[in-house]
Design a protein around this motif. Structure first.
Motif, mmCIF file in Angstrom:
data_model
loop_
_atom_site.group_PDB
_atom_site.id
_atom_site.type_symbol
_atom_site.label_atom_id
_atom_site.label_comp_id
_atom_site.label_asym_id
_atom_site.label_seq_id
_atom_site.Cartn_x
_atom_site.Cartn_y
_atom_site.Cartn_z
ATOM 1 N N CYS A 179 0.898 -1.168 0.030
ATOM 2 C CA CYS A 179 -0.173 -0.134 0.021
ATOM 3 C C CYS A 179 0.747 1.226 -0.074
ATOM 4 O O CYS A 179 1.642 1.644 0.894
ATOM 5 N N SER A 222 -2.204 4.691 -3.331
ATOM 6 C CA SER A 222 -3.458 3.842 -2.910
ATOM 7 C C SER A 222 -3.911 4.204 -1.663
ATOM 8 O O SER A 222 -5.389 4.106 -1.319
ATOM 9 N N ALA A 224 -8.112 0.033 -6.002
ATOM 10 C CA ALA A 224 -6.934 0.144 -4.972
ATOM 11 C C ALA A 224 -6.603 -1.070 -4.407
ATOM 12 O O ALA A 224 -5.375 -1.556 -4.068
#
Length: 356
Positions: free
Chosen positions: A228, A232, A285
């Motif tokens: 991540c 994102s 995402a």
């Protein structure tokens, strides 16, 4: 008796319809979209003992009304457009009008009591605005890069520019040097495009710095999830708009479009299919995080190997991994929200102004 007031919102006017718990129409009103119109709406709603407002989830159209209602102490629900459309299609009254749409919003809120509630703007709103603006600028840059490549191919087919090379200053400077010695309309347009691409590169880089600072400050636990990154995380924080809106991880999974949809009937029990609903940007995402983990960053690769050993293909394994990541993201957002709340409480205890 709790009265639900549904709203059909436009840029110049809002039409609202009040319904009782069984869906009977109790009255309607049309007000302006300014402060006076909103005050008139609150005065009209005082005839009911207890009310809850249901607004179609059109953030830019309903933002001002939503903010004024929340500041007045009212509870506001966000109704997805899809639910309102389904309610209107099955209504007994045919046709389409503002009162019909407003009533459909109220009925949809009655039928779905677990809808997320709205909150006042905070850091998540700023992150979403910056993230959306960055995405728009990237799209403009991509279009400009495609245009200039055709011009450069016409001017000098032997000029080699690496893929995504125009994002970097060195390659863009080399193109400007080549174009400086050329004349004609095509060369002039190409020079203008290089100028525009350079400006977009600077704006995008500045937004990246701002987003990095904001996300590290407000979502540190989210950034700790393997795979991540800042972009994102910014998308997740902006689209979630406050994790407190969701009562549990299952409700959040429905929001992210990772909760499977049951398709079983009769003796075929337990079958599910891919959920194509929910917030598609959130789903994207989570998919990017899943793909990154599948490459060996984090626990995703081991999980995929386990699922493939059970007979799942890679696509099905990624779908299951997205569902697990949705729970992980939900827990991280809850952690970040708790840290922020504790920090604000500490500031109040020391007599300091609350942070944004």
């Amino acid at each position: 008796m709790l009265i639900t007031i549904g709203a059909d919102c436009h840029m110049k006017s809002h039409t609202l319809v009040a319904v009782d718990p069984v869906g009977r129409n109790l009255g309607q009103i049309t007000v302006g979209t300014n402060t006076d119109g909103h005050l008139r709406l609150l005065t009209w709603a005082e005839q009911f003992d207890e009310v809850i407002f249901a607004l179609e989830d059109c953030r830019h159209v309903t933002r001002r009304l939503e903010r004024d209602l929340l500041r007045a102490g009212q509870k506001v629900l966000r109704v997805p457009t899809k639910l309102m459309g389904e309610t209107r299609r099955i209504a007994r009254q045919p046709g389409k009008s503002d009162p019909t749409d407003a009533e459909a919003v109220a009925i949809a809120a009655l039928r779905h009591p677990d809808l997320p509630t709205a909150q006042l703007d905070g850091p998540a709103r700023d992150i979403k605005l910056l993230s959306d603006h960055r995405r728009d600028l990237v799209m403009q840059r991509t279009r400009a890069c495609c245009q200039i490549r055709w011009f450069l191919h016409e001017l000098d087919p032997d000029l080699d520019i690496p893929a995504r090379g125009l994002r970097h200053h060195n390659h863009l400077k080399r193109v400007r040097t080549v174009l400086a010695s050329m004349s004609g309309t095509v060369a002039r347009l190409a020079r203008e495009l290089t100028q525009r691409i350079g400006e977009l590169n600077q704006q995008i880089a500045q937004l990246d710095k701002e987003l990095t600072t904001l996300v590290k400050q407000h979502a540190p636990a989210l950034l700790e999830i393997p795979g991540c990154g800042v972009l994102s995380a910014a998308l997740i924080v902006g689209e979630t708009a406050g994790v407190e809106r969701f009562r549990n991880k299952d409700a959040y999974a429905r929001f992210t479009g990772t909760a499977p949809v049951p398709v079983w009937s009769g003796s075929s029990v337990g079958k599910v299919r891919l959920n194509r609903g929910g917030n598609r940007q959130m789903n994207w995402a989570l998919h990017m995080i899943a793909v990154t983990q599948a490459r060996g960053i984090g626990p995703g690769k081991d999980y995929l190997t386990k699922q493939q050993a059970r007979g799942k293909d890679r696509v099905a394994g990624l779908r299951l991994l997205r569902r697990r990541l949705s729970d992980t993201v939900f827990a991280a957002l809850r952690t970040d929200a708790a840290i922020t709340l504790a920090s604000r409480q500490q500031d109040r205890d020391h007599g300091l102004p609350a942070a944004a």
